[in-house]
Design an enzyme around this catalytic site. Sequence first.
Site, PDB file in Angstrom:
ATOM      1  N   SER A   1      65.076 -64.212 -18.253  1.00 52.66           N
ATOM      2  CA  SER A   1      63.666 -64.560 -18.057  1.00 52.66           C
ATOM      3  C   SER A   1      63.558 -65.844 -17.233  1.00 52.66           C
ATOM      4  O   SER A   1      62.474 -66.184 -16.754  1.00 52.66           O
ATOM      5  CB  SER A   1      62.942 -64.719 -19.395  1.00 52.66           C
ATOM      6  OG  SER A   1      63.664 -65.562 -20.273  1.00 52.66           O
TER       7      SER A   1
ATOM      8  N   GLU B   1      63.245 -55.434 -28.538  1.00 49.33           N
ATOM      9  CA  GLU B   1      62.037 -55.966 -27.904  1.00 49.33           C
ATOM     10  C   GLU B   1      60.927 -54.926 -27.890  1.00 49.33           C
ATOM     11  O   GLU B   1      61.129 -53.780 -27.461  1.00 49.33           O
ATOM     12  CB  GLU B   1      62.385 -56.416 -26.464  1.00 49.33           C
ATOM     13  CG  GLU B   1      61.200 -57.005 -25.730  1.00 49.33           C
ATOM     14  CD  GLU B   1      61.582 -57.770 -24.456  1.00 49.33           C
ATOM     15  OE1 GLU B   1      62.785 -57.959 -24.185  1.00 49.33           O
ATOM     16  OE2 GLU B   1      60.647 -58.165 -23.733  1.00 49.33           O
TER      17      GLU B   1
HETATM   18  O1  KIV Z   1      65.552 -63.051 -21.013  1.00 51.79           O
HETATM   19  C1  KIV Z   1      64.965 -63.224 -22.093  1.00 51.79           C
HETATM   20  O2  KIV Z   1      64.231 -64.202 -22.294  1.00 51.79           O
HETATM   21  C2  KIV Z   1      65.148 -62.223 -23.142  1.00 51.79           C
HETATM   22  C3  KIV Z   1      64.289 -62.336 -24.356  1.00 51.79           C
HETATM   23  C4  KIV Z   1      62.932 -61.852 -24.046  1.00 51.79           C
HETATM   24  C5  KIV Z   1      64.881 -61.641 -25.508  1.00 51.79           C
HETATM   25  O3  KIV Z   1      65.942 -61.354 -23.002  1.00 51.79           O
END
Ligand code: KIV
Length: 272
Positions: free
Chosen positions: A54, A191
Site C-alpha cells: 500500500s 481482507e
Molecule cells: O499493503 C497493505 O497495506 C496490506 C494491508 C491492507 C493488509 O496488504
Amino acid sequence: MSTNTIDNTRKVTTRRLIEMKQRGEKISMLTAYDYSSAKILDEAGIDCILVGDSASNVMAGNVTTLPITLDQMIYHAKSVMKAVKRALVVVDLPFGSYQGNSKEALASAIRMMKESHAEAIKLEGGAEIRESVERILSAGIPVMGHLGLTPQSINKFGTYTVRAREEQEAAKLIADAKLLEELGCFALVIEKVPAALTAKVAAELTIPVIGIGAGAADGQVLVMHDMLGINKGFSPRFLRRYADLASIMTDAVGRYIEDVKRSDFPSESEQY
Ligand code: KIV
C-alpha cells in the site's frame, strides 16, 4: 493515559503470534513504510508492522499497488527495520516479483530478507502460488498469506467491494486458508470478506487470522495513514479513525506560513 497491558520488552516472533492466538490474545498490526513512523508504532507497543505494498498508494500516490517495485519495497523495509526493536516486521513482496514462477519468487524473497533484514514476507493468493510458498518456506523464510480482497489482482476483480459473498468463492477461500496453514504459513491476512466467513476460518485454523474489513479475527490490521486520518480520501465502513492528523498538520503548516510571512519566525531566541 494508556490502559494497555502490553509486554513492551519481549520481541515478537512468528512463534509468539501463534502463542497469542492459543491464549486468545488479540494481535495488533499496522502498516509503516518509514523509520520515524515505525519507531512511533514500535514504541507504542504494536505487535506487528506490515511494510505493505500500500506504500504504492500512500507513499507514491499511485492508484493501485501494482507499480511499486521490489527495489522500492526493499528501501521501505530497510528504513522500518532500522527503527523497530520489538514488533515483528512483515514485508509485502510486490506485484510481479513472485507470480512468474517459484524460482523467481524465492529469489525475490531472499533479496528482501538479505537486503532489508525483514523478518517475514507476505504474499497474496492461495493454491495458485502454492509452489512459491513451498519454495520460500523451504529456504527458512516465514510467510504470511493474504486472501479475500487481494489488491494486486484488482484488474481481475475490477472492484474493491467485499469478496467471497458467494458460496463458491467462500469455499475456495476456506480451502486456500487450510492449504496455506498446511504448507507452513505462520499467519494469514483476510481482507474485506463477510465477518461470518472470517470467524469460520479463524476457528478452523491454528495459525492467527488477521482481518482488515473482515470482522472479528485473531488480530486486526489497518493502514496507518488511514487510521490516523492523514489520508482522508478513503472512508470505507471498516475504517475506524483514531486521529485527524491531516487537520492538525494543515493547521500547524498554516500557522507556520503566517509566522514566516509576518516575520514573527524566527524570534530572537530562535536564532544564533
Ligand atoms: O499493503 C497493505 O497495506 C496490506 C494491508 C491492507 C493488509 O496488504
